[in-house]
Design an enzyme around this catalytic site. Structure first.
Site, PDB file in Angstrom:
ATOM      1  CB  SER A 220      -0.902   0.019   1.238  1.00 22.46           C
ATOM      2  OG  SER A 220      -0.146   0.313   2.403  1.00 22.46           O
ATOM      3  CG  ASP A 221       1.264   5.903  -1.314  1.00 19.86           C
ATOM      4  OD1 ASP A 221       2.178   6.092  -0.492  1.00 19.86           O
ATOM      5  OD2 ASP A 221       1.086   6.628  -2.310  1.00 19.86           O
ATOM      6  CD1 TRP A 222       4.735   5.606   4.979  1.00 23.90           C
ATOM      7  CD2 TRP A 222       4.599   4.281   3.193  1.00 23.90           C
ATOM      8  NE1 TRP A 222       5.847   4.786   4.968  1.00 23.90           N
ATOM      9  CE2 TRP A 222       5.780   3.961   3.886  1.00 23.90           C
ATOM     10  CE3 TRP A 222       4.306   3.558   2.039  1.00 23.90           C
ATOM     11  CZ2 TRP A 222       6.681   2.969   3.471  1.00 23.90           C
ATOM     12  CZ3 TRP A 222       5.194   2.573   1.609  1.00 23.90           C
ATOM     13  CH2 TRP A 222       6.352   2.297   2.318  1.00 23.90           C
ATOM     14  CG  PHE A 223      -0.957   6.387   6.897  1.00 20.37           C
ATOM     15  CD1 PHE A 223      -1.028   5.739   8.116  1.00 20.37           C
ATOM     16  CD2 PHE A 223       0.079   7.283   6.679  1.00 20.37           C
ATOM     17  CE1 PHE A 223      -0.090   5.985   9.105  1.00 20.37           C
ATOM     18  CE2 PHE A 223       1.016   7.541   7.670  1.00 20.37           C
ATOM     19  CZ  PHE A 223       0.932   6.889   8.888  1.00 20.37           C
ATOM     20  N   GLY A 224      -2.489   3.911   2.933  1.00 22.05           N
ATOM     21  CA  GLY A 224      -3.400   3.744   1.807  1.00 22.05           C
ATOM     22  C   GLY A 224      -4.211   2.465   1.840  1.00 22.05           C
TER      23      GLY A 224
END
Length: 814
Positions: A220-224
């Site tokens: 995932s993208d960060w916090f995605g």
């Protein structure tokens, strides 16, 4: 891997599917599994620090600059150098390359991406990945898929038809999987046609793994990540960062409840173990060390690449600068080294060479004069100097501070551990104090913006308040407010007391706390008059204008492509005073140029990394060729761009949706469709020598059977000095059953030739070069009929043409 998988407990398996902290996946010490570490890219390896400060790193040219090189071997070389940088930061994977398409000229992150064209993007991405992974460092190609703007990017749904996805937006990722074998893919923040990409089964399972045969990991993208079972079941292997929000005990419970099967869990874990084996982290138990590894060979490569990226847009015989005449160096970017864009790509460079420094080294300071002319900053200039920071374990600045530290300037990006772990990074307050001594008396502007609540006091007076009426804006990845500015008079030579109060607030998506405070003195007519006087007194005037990483940044799109501030006015005034005026642009994309007819030369220099000033000076003086060609069409005005529309759902988005109404007609395809002449066409660029192309030969012996062509020609340097050009091949479908672009780039080759040198060029085309995607039938189709091959040195300069014909259709699988 299978044996290791069998030895892992459920808890250990789950631990490998989410981050331990911001940059790492936890070790499993019981089985000797080492920790996997990642670091941000793509124009360097920042390491484990925050976006501000941290261990020094090499700053390479940004993505659009690499796109402008059109040079796959050079980008491969840069990928290998970046592998050295990643190793110096104790990491195993680089979060790069970024291959989203330049759909709109206003995307704040265009600087980080290569091009508006999928073929150019794909070929450069393959080179970059091969360079990285050839040295044992994993690539993480991003953002998969549909992240072509920064507005509401963590929630918006990109509404894209499957044909446009297949032909334009997915193509670089497909190339990276099939040709480069990328080890990592990062999902984007946005939704795709209503579903978050991090839990998009069609995207991650059907397309990526089943059709393309991908065997790497998806992170995932960060916090995605937005769910537990749906992300795991759809194909998201790794949730980042840690500690986990959607996994950990939640995933353990989901497995026990049967929401995630053991077989699915094992697939995700096996992918992680395979990756860790590839990058060497499986058996890496060395102490974690980050080094500031300033290598001479990387310095030289960055300087060479910066010149190779520079695009000469106009030259009326003034460049390269020769003789011993005086030069007026003018503009807001002259003495400031604009080396990179903003956001997660930024890092703490080893050094920054400004254009002024580069020209001093090349020409000598005695030949130069200087005038700033005007400003171009988005935010007030950062307050610098020794600052004291008091941290409080509450959000009210009450009681005694639990920690006291220092800052070198008035900015912070707090994420993860804060104040040596003595405060909760999401629930604390801080008081920052110091002094500012102005050089000139008079009105000054004090600006503050923050992801959190802030106030700025000068000599005890509240000047800027981003606390009382804090409103979400476009800073700090859309977690911060827009800048709040106050004015006051300050006295030259007097140390004015500055106090900044900060407190955290609830976050929307990204758990961070941040602020930046600046103090500046407004410029006006007097500074433009000073620049005009300098230009009039010199033989040549060189104006350094454009934007910077405050404008070209992740988390914020541009409002338009007019130059900020009074820069256009400055150029007009200087050009009127001196006909030998050269404009050097540093931007992450196109700008409108109302003065284009009034200046003698224009050089687009992008953000070329830490050697910026030396690379620019090399090109201006002729020590290096301006080797770049435009990777993005430069329109006359923003309204000409394909994403510009009166319908806000087309851009910038409306009610949670952004509709890609133009479909496949992105970039030059759009201008061709409308018969619109841009300011400068895709693929355009001048040099200091001339080239001719001749002897086009098309071998179509395999075209009927399997759709392959071999195209050959001769390129000749007809000028008096060595130089570079890009041979570009475009294909036109002369009578398609569905709308197709007038022409599409399908192959290219960068050439470096000596004066008078001739070279044969051969380009191979496969059937996909002639195919379009049929949505309902779910296959690629090469139609019967004729196709025109066009070859030249830009999308608007294609003198060599030939035609090929096939009598049958050819269907190709996805």
């Amino acid at each position: 891997m299978d044996q290791l998988l069998r030895e892992l407990t459920l808890e250990e398996k789950v631990s490998l599917l989410s981050g331990e902290d911001f940059w790492s996946v936890p070790a499993v010490e019981r089985l000797g599994i080492g920790k996997l570490r990642v670091t941000d890219g793509p124009n360097g390896a920042r390491g484990g620090g925050s976006l501000i400060g941290g261990v020094n790193s090499a700053s390479f040219p940004v993505g659009i600059a690499l796109g402008a090189t059109w040079d796959v071997p050079l980008v491969t070389e840069i990928g290998a150098a970046l592998a050295d940088e990643v190793k110096s930061k104790g990491a195993h994977m680089l979060l790069a390359p970024t291959v989203n398409i330049h759909r709109s000229v206003t995307n704040g992150r265009n600087f980080e991406c290569y091009s508006e064209d999928p073929i150019l993007t794909a070929e450069l991405a393959v080179g970059y990945i091969n360079g990285l992974q050839g040295q044992g460092i994993g690539a993480t190609i991003k953002h998969f898929v549909g992240n072509e703007s920064e507005i509401e990017r963590t929630t918006i749904s990109s509404e894209v038809g499957e044909r446009a996805l297949r032909e334009i937006y997915l193509f670089p990722f497909e190339h990276a999987v099939k040709k480069a074998g990328t080890w990592g893919v990062m999902s984007s923040y946005n939704r795709l046609n209503g579903t978050f990409t991090s839990e998009h089964n069609w995207l991650l399972a059907t397309v990526l793994r089943d059709e393309w045969g991908y065997d790497g990991i998806v992170m995932s993208d960060w916090f995605g990540s937005h769910s537990t079972a749906p992300t795991v079941n759809s194909g998201l292997d790794l949730e980042m960062p840690g500690p986990p929000r959607d996994r950990g005990q939640k995933l353990i419970d989901a497995v026990k409840a049967g929401e995630v099967t053991q077989e699915t869990l094992d697939k995700r874990v096996l992918a992680m173990l395979r990756l860790m084996d590839r990058v060497g982290s499986l058996d890496d138990h060395r102490p974690f060390v980050e080094r500031a590894d300033d290598r001479p060979e990387h310095r030289a490569l960055i300087r060479r690449a910066g010149a190779a990226a520079a695009v000469l847009l106009k030259n009326h015989g003034i460049l390269p600068l020769t003789g011993n005449g005086s030069v007026a160096v003018i503009g807001p970017n002259a003495k400031t080294a604009q080396i990179m864009g903003g956001g997660s790509a930024q890092l703490n460079a080893h050094y920054r060479i400004s254009p002024w420094q580069g020209l001093v080294s090349a020409l000598g300071e005695t030949r130069l004069s200087y005038a700033p002319g005007c400003t171009n900053h988005r935010f007030e200039p950062l307050l610098r100097g020794a600052l004291t920071v008091e941290y409080f374990a509450n959000q009210t600045l009450s009681g005694e501070p639990v920690h006291v530290g220092t800052m070198e300037d008035a900015q912070a990006f707090w994420i993860g551990q804060v104040a040596e772990g003595k405060v909760d990074p999401l629930h604390f307050s801080a008081r920052i104090s110091g002094a500012f001594t102005p050089e000139v008396s008079g009105e000054h502007r004090v600006g503050i913006y923050s992801a959190g609540f802030t106030k700025v006091f000068v000599d005890g007076r509240l000047v800027a308040d981003a606390w009382t009426h804090w409103t979400k804006g476009r800073t700090f990845f859309e977690e911060g407010c827009d800048e709040v500015v106050g004015t006051l008079d300050l006295t030259a030579g007097h140390a004015h007391e500055i106090v900044i109060e900060f407190a955290t607030k609830d976050f929307a998506t990204l758990g961070l706390a941040a602020f930046a405070c600046g103090i500046g003195r407004p410029m006006g007519d007097a500074e433009i008059s000073e620049a005009v006087a300098a230009a009039r007194a010199a033989e040549t005037a060189v104006i350094f204008i454009g934007r910077n990483g405050e404008w070209d940044t992740e988390g914020s799109d541009l409002d338009g492509i007019l130059l900020p501030g009074r820069q256009n006015e400055l150029v007009e005034a200087v050009a009127a005073a001196n006909p030998r005026t050269v404009v050097v642009l540093q931007t992450g994309g196109p700008v409108e140029m109302p003065w284009v007819g009034n200046v003698a030369a224009i050089l687009q220099a992008w953000y070329p990394g830490q050697e910026a000033g030396n690379a620019i000076a090399d090109v201006l003086t002729g020590a290096a060729e301006p080797g770049g060609r435009l990777p993005q069409t430069f329109p006359v005005r923003w309204a000409d761009n394909p994403a510009h529309s009166q319908d806000r759902e087309v851009y910038p988005g409306l009610e949670g949706k952004v509709r890609y109404e133009e479909g496949i007609f992105v970039g030059y395809r759009h201008y061709d469709k409308l018969g619109m002449t841009p300011l400068y066409p895709f693929g355009f660029g001048l040099g200091y020598t001339d080239f001719s192309l001749s002897d086009l030969v098309i071998d179509d012996s395999a075209f009927e059977s399997d759709g392959r062509l071999v195209v050959s020609l001769t390129a000749t340097n007809t000028g008096a000095r060595a130089g570079a050009t890009v041979v570009q091949l475009y294909v036109s479908d002369d009578a398609s059953g569905e709308p197709r672009p007038a022409k599409e780039l399908k192959a290219f080759e960068k050439l470096h030739l000596q004066p008078g040198e001739q070279r044969s060029v051969t380009m191979l085309l496969d059937a996909r070069a002639f195919a379009w995607y049929r949505e309902k039938a779910r296959h690629w189709l090469v139609e019967a009929g004729s196709f025109t091959i066009r070859v030249g040195q830009s999308s608007a300069d294609l003198p060599l043409t030939g035609q090929v014909t096939r009598s049958t259709t050819l269907m190709l699988p996805v």
